[in-house]
Design a protein around this motif. Structure first.
Motif, PDB file in Angstrom:
ATOM      1  N   LEU A  87      51.936  47.217 -28.714  1.00 14.22           N
ATOM      2  CA  LEU A  87      51.556  48.267 -29.646  1.00 14.22           C
ATOM      3  C   LEU A  87      51.562  47.694 -31.054  1.00 14.22           C
ATOM      4  O   LEU A  87      52.549  47.119 -31.496  1.00 14.22           O
ATOM      5  CB  LEU A  87      52.571  49.401 -29.524  1.00 14.22           C
ATOM      6  N   GLU A 142      50.489  49.682 -33.818  1.00 19.51           N
ATOM      7  CA  GLU A 142      50.684  50.752 -34.797  1.00 19.51           C
ATOM      8  C   GLU A 142      52.164  50.971 -35.113  1.00 19.51           C
ATOM      9  O   GLU A 142      53.027  50.663 -34.299  1.00 19.51           O
ATOM     10  CB  GLU A 142      50.092  52.076 -34.277  1.00 19.51           C
ATOM     11  N   THR A 143      52.440  51.539 -36.293  1.00 18.09           N
ATOM     12  CA  THR A 143      53.823  51.884 -36.655  1.00 18.09           C
ATOM     13  C   THR A 143      54.083  53.376 -36.483  1.00 18.09           C
ATOM     14  O   THR A 143      55.231  53.813 -36.501  1.00 18.09           O
ATOM     15  CB  THR A 143      54.120  51.511 -38.114  1.00 18.09           C
ATOM     16  N   HIS A 144      53.013  54.161 -36.375  1.00 17.67           N
ATOM     17  CA  HIS A 144      53.167  55.604 -36.215  1.00 17.67           C
ATOM     18  C   HIS A 144      52.279  56.098 -35.069  1.00 17.67           C
ATOM     19  O   HIS A 144      51.243  55.510 -34.785  1.00 17.67           O
ATOM     20  CB  HIS A 144      52.797  56.340 -37.510  1.00 17.67           C
ATOM     21  N   ILE A 145      52.728  57.182 -34.464  1.00 20.47           N
ATOM     22  CA  ILE A 145      51.973  57.774 -33.362  1.00 20.47           C
ATOM     23  C   ILE A 145      50.664  58.373 -33.891  1.00 20.47           C
ATOM     24  O   ILE A 145      50.656  59.057 -34.914  1.00 20.47           O
ATOM     25  CB  ILE A 145      52.820  58.882 -32.689  1.00 20.47           C
ATOM     26  N   THR A 146      49.569  58.093 -33.185  1.00 22.53           N
ATOM     27  CA  THR A 146      48.280  58.700 -33.525  1.00 22.53           C
ATOM     28  C   THR A 146      47.798  59.523 -32.336  1.00 22.53           C
ATOM     29  O   THR A 146      48.323  59.385 -31.226  1.00 22.53           O
ATOM     30  CB  THR A 146      47.209  57.622 -33.816  1.00 22.53           C
ATOM     31  N   LEU A 147      46.798  60.348 -32.577  1.00 25.69           N
ATOM     32  CA  LEU A 147      46.257  61.161 -31.480  1.00 25.69           C
ATOM     33  C   LEU A 147      45.745  60.283 -30.344  1.00 25.69           C
ATOM     34  O   LEU A 147      45.792  60.675 -29.178  1.00 25.69           O
ATOM     35  CB  LEU A 147      45.137  62.073 -31.995  1.00 25.69           C
ATOM     36  N   HIS A 184      47.121  57.876 -29.024  1.00 29.84           N
ATOM     37  CA  HIS A 184      48.193  57.556 -28.080  1.00 29.84           C
ATOM     38  C   HIS A 184      48.333  58.602 -26.976  1.00 29.84           C
ATOM     39  O   HIS A 184      49.087  58.402 -26.027  1.00 29.84           O
ATOM     40  CB  HIS A 184      49.524  57.401 -28.820  1.00 29.84           C
ATOM     41  N   GLY A 185      47.645  59.724 -27.128  1.00 25.96           N
ATOM     42  CA  GLY A 185      47.698  60.746 -26.081  1.00 25.96           C
ATOM     43  C   GLY A 185      46.366  60.922 -25.385  1.00 25.96           C
ATOM     44  O   GLY A 185      46.189  61.848 -24.613  1.00 25.96           O
ATOM     45  N   LEU A 212      50.950  52.248 -25.478  1.00 24.66           N
ATOM     46  CA  LEU A 212      52.206  52.947 -25.773  1.00 24.66           C
ATOM     47  C   LEU A 212      53.113  52.943 -24.540  1.00 24.66           C
ATOM     48  O   LEU A 212      54.313  52.667 -24.626  1.00 24.66           O
ATOM     49  CB  LEU A 212      51.916  54.390 -26.210  1.00 24.66           C
ATOM     50  N   VAL A 265      55.907  50.218 -24.957  1.00 28.58           N
ATOM     51  CA  VAL A 265      57.108  50.875 -25.487  1.00 28.58           C
ATOM     52  C   VAL A 265      57.920  51.530 -24.357  1.00 28.58           C
ATOM     53  O   VAL A 265      59.028  51.096 -24.053  1.00 28.58           O
ATOM     54  CB  VAL A 265      56.748  51.919 -26.570  1.00 28.58           C
ATOM     55  N   PHE A 266      57.369  52.542 -23.715  1.00 28.41           N
ATOM     56  CA  PHE A 266      58.158  53.274 -22.719  1.00 28.41           C
ATOM     57  C   PHE A 266      58.694  52.365 -21.617  1.00 28.41           C
ATOM     58  O   PHE A 266      59.876  52.404 -21.277  1.00 28.41           O
ATOM     59  CB  PHE A 266      57.330  54.415 -22.109  1.00 28.41           C
ATOM     60  N   PRO A 291      41.947  65.476 -28.143  1.00 31.57           N
ATOM     61  CA  PRO A 291      43.358  65.849 -28.176  1.00 31.57           C
ATOM     62  C   PRO A 291      43.572  67.237 -27.583  1.00 31.57           C
ATOM     63  O   PRO A 291      42.688  68.096 -27.639  1.00 31.57           O
ATOM     64  CB  PRO A 291      43.705  65.841 -29.664  1.00 31.57           C
ATOM     65  N   ARG A 292      44.716  67.452 -26.984  1.00 30.42           N
ATOM     66  CA  ARG A 292      45.160  68.761 -26.459  1.00 30.42           C
ATOM     67  C   ARG A 292      44.152  69.397 -25.513  1.00 30.42           C
ATOM     68  O   ARG A 292      43.844  70.573 -25.613  1.00 30.42           O
ATOM     69  CB  ARG A 292      45.523  69.692 -27.615  1.00 30.42           C
TER      70      ARG A 292
END
Lengths: 371, 371
Positions: free
Chosen positions: B24, B26-31, B33-34, B43, B47-48, B368-369
């Motif tokens: 990864l 990036e330093t911050h979560i972005t859309l 990532h989902g 991600l 990470v996980f 997203p969503r």
């Protein structure tokens, strides 16, 4: 004296109110519906149960217990299954963080059925812009917590929502455990004469989180009590089996949202018994007492995340307390009360001044987002 | 022709990139990532998995499969366990709502392992002020969905957060199923020569939700395809057993976030095979095609909530398709491609014009969503 108290008109009124079918009057969700108190019970009994009625859910335990495999009998396997979402604010606080809570909370809900926790799921809802370093810190806490509890996270899910659509991060964990001991623990099994044990000082977690919100600029040494209680429960079951039978442990609950007061009310209602506790026996740290006074909270209603309430047969109670005291998470275990017959469905506390007051289900909201 | 294509320099470059360890940046979560695409895979793997590494999780299936009870052997029981959080926006849309999704999605994740779904948990995160009538409508959908799928919600949790701390309502469902058939379904079991089946027209759900957001004032008849697929999977397993063995069904996946393209990439990567599909065989409704063009979407990447992809042995493929067609949720089932040896880990589509294009993992965010 107890008799005078229980024949009072106040008592009868409370009892009548208790027996009424709970119906939700509100048209919109309020914070009180998540408090663990009366409004939440009304939401669950008046709405959720209306749609999802089934024998397992209706028991209103913190976990479902069922058999799988060869249909009941020697070869079937008894499992416990539970779920909890964690929305604590702030996500980091003294003594823990949302990651520790998410693992320990679900491990504890499994342990409270006498189950050995096996596998956890983890579902993350993360707000766009959340720092990945914070995520890593939370995952590290979850890793540490799973290792201590001896469980594994075996399946997961991550959803990202736009900035402003969620507050930082919410975590759901569900868990599966196996009940090997033959115990039949339930909030409905409290019997007259049973002793009520608490595993340690109460109110630490909720007080810590409230202080960590920084609204009061209080400085204390209080830390969350978040901890996995499965090995403590193991020792308790082992001790019960050693001196009598595992069945001598009747109820086990972790007093989270709504605190000890709510848990005891749930037991009194489910078992249809009277629960009497003694104020002077209930362990509360001086700092927690002080902070609760300033915050306007009653420690009896404050959430714990590493404590349990046990209702056990009188003849094993003292031995179980002694065994608990030898465990890291049970050092301050003690008996705080007993189960009596009447008035059914009521919890009351004999105060330091010798009076008795009803410890009712919480009205309204107390502590939103405490876990 | 396939040979010309696979020996091209582009192909080699893609393959090299594929084999690199995902990290990864990036330093911050972005859309993104989902999204179900490449960023999400980074991600999860970068990470996980670093924190939760264990053999069950590392398989990256949509559910964990394990044995409980008598340690492996005739008396053990094989279970599947899965979790998903639902954050769809809007919560009500043509053909369904967040309640239907929450039940059907988890039922389907269980079914895709060949399991018979048994029990679900339900964890609600609700925003203060949410209308209780809307909650009841969602619960009614969940009740209807559990009845159709033959499962029960046996344990639950409700958290309320302050107004502005969540967007209306998020629902997590976890589920437990039992694998009775002896099937060994996995994304890693695609074999050369296998046929790829899709159970119906693709892209309906994602397109419906995008249109329901009302940003485009598009009027169509498209509805979400949300549906429980466990009985369809049952029929497929039954048909496979009838003409050969349940083992002839190698992979099953529901192409949700990231759509059919993402699911096929996961299979190609897990099984280390080349997946070739044919554009003209892929069922897409004319309305979905049209709406996707306007929305700038590729139906191959759009989420489905009531469709499945099956990778099956060639000698049973046609019979399974025929059996699927007799089922309510498989009427438009068809074979859309096949599994080949090289280039490994790649999905490509032969287009209507006779060319071949790589169907890669989604870059960036798409929707997203959406679930």
């Amino acid at each position: 004296m107890a008799n005078d108290f229980t024949s009072s008109p106040l008592f009868e009124r409370v009892e009548r109110a208790r027996r009424r079918k709970r119906k939700l009057k509100e048209t919109h969700i309020t914070l009180a519906h998540g408090s663990g108190g009366r409004a939440m019970r009304e939401l669950i009994e008046g709405v959720f149960l209306e749609y999802f009625r089934n024998p397992l859910l209706e028991q209103l335990e913190d976990q479902a217990v069922f058999e799988v495999g060869q249909t009941s009998g020697a070869n079937s396997t008894r499992l416990a299954f539970t779920t909890d979402s964690y929305v604590v604010d702030p996500i980091f606080f003294p003594g823990g963080d949302i990651g520790y809570l998410a693992v320990n909370g679900t491990v504890n809900d499994l342990a409270m059925s006498g189950a050995r926790p096996l596998y956890l799921s983890a579902g993350f809802i993360i707000e766009e812009g959340f720092p990945i370093d914070d995520l890593k810190r939370i995952l590290e806490s979850m890793r540490a917590a799973t290792q201590e509890a001896g469980v594994e996270i075996v399946t997961g899910d991550t959803k990202i929502v736009q900035k402003g659509s969620a507050d930082k991060i919410f975590i759901n964990t569900s868990g599966i455990g196996i009940i090997e001991s033959g115990s039949r623990i339930s909030a409905a099994r409290a019997e007259i004469g049973d002793q009520i044990i608490v595993s340690g000082a109460i109110g630490d977690h909720g007080t810590t989180v409230m202080i960590a919100r920084g609204e009061l600029e209080l400085e204390t040494e209080i830390q969350s009590d978040t901890a996995p209680l499965n090995s403590l429960v193991n020792e308790m079951l082992d001790e019960a089996a050693r001196i009598a039978t595992v069945d001598a442990i009747h109820c086990l609950r972790d007093p989270t949202r709504g605190g000890v007061a709510t848990t005891l009310n749930e037991i009194a209602l489910s078992s249809d018994v009277y629960v009497q506790i003694y104020e002077e026996r209930i362990p509360v740290r001086e700092e927690v007492k002080g902070a609760c006074e300033i915050l306007g909270l009653d420690p009896l209603y404050v959430a714990n995340e590493g404590r349990l309430i046990a209702v056990v047969a009188a003849d094993v109670a003292q031995a179980i307390v002694e065994r608990m005291k030898s465990h890291k998470y049970g050092q301050d275990a003690c008996i705080i009360g007993e189960v009596k017959a009447e008035p059914k469905g009521i919890v009351a506390m004999q105060t330091g001044f010798g009076g008795t007051r009803i410890v009712d289900l919480l009205m309204g909201e107390q502590l939103p987002r405490i876990c």
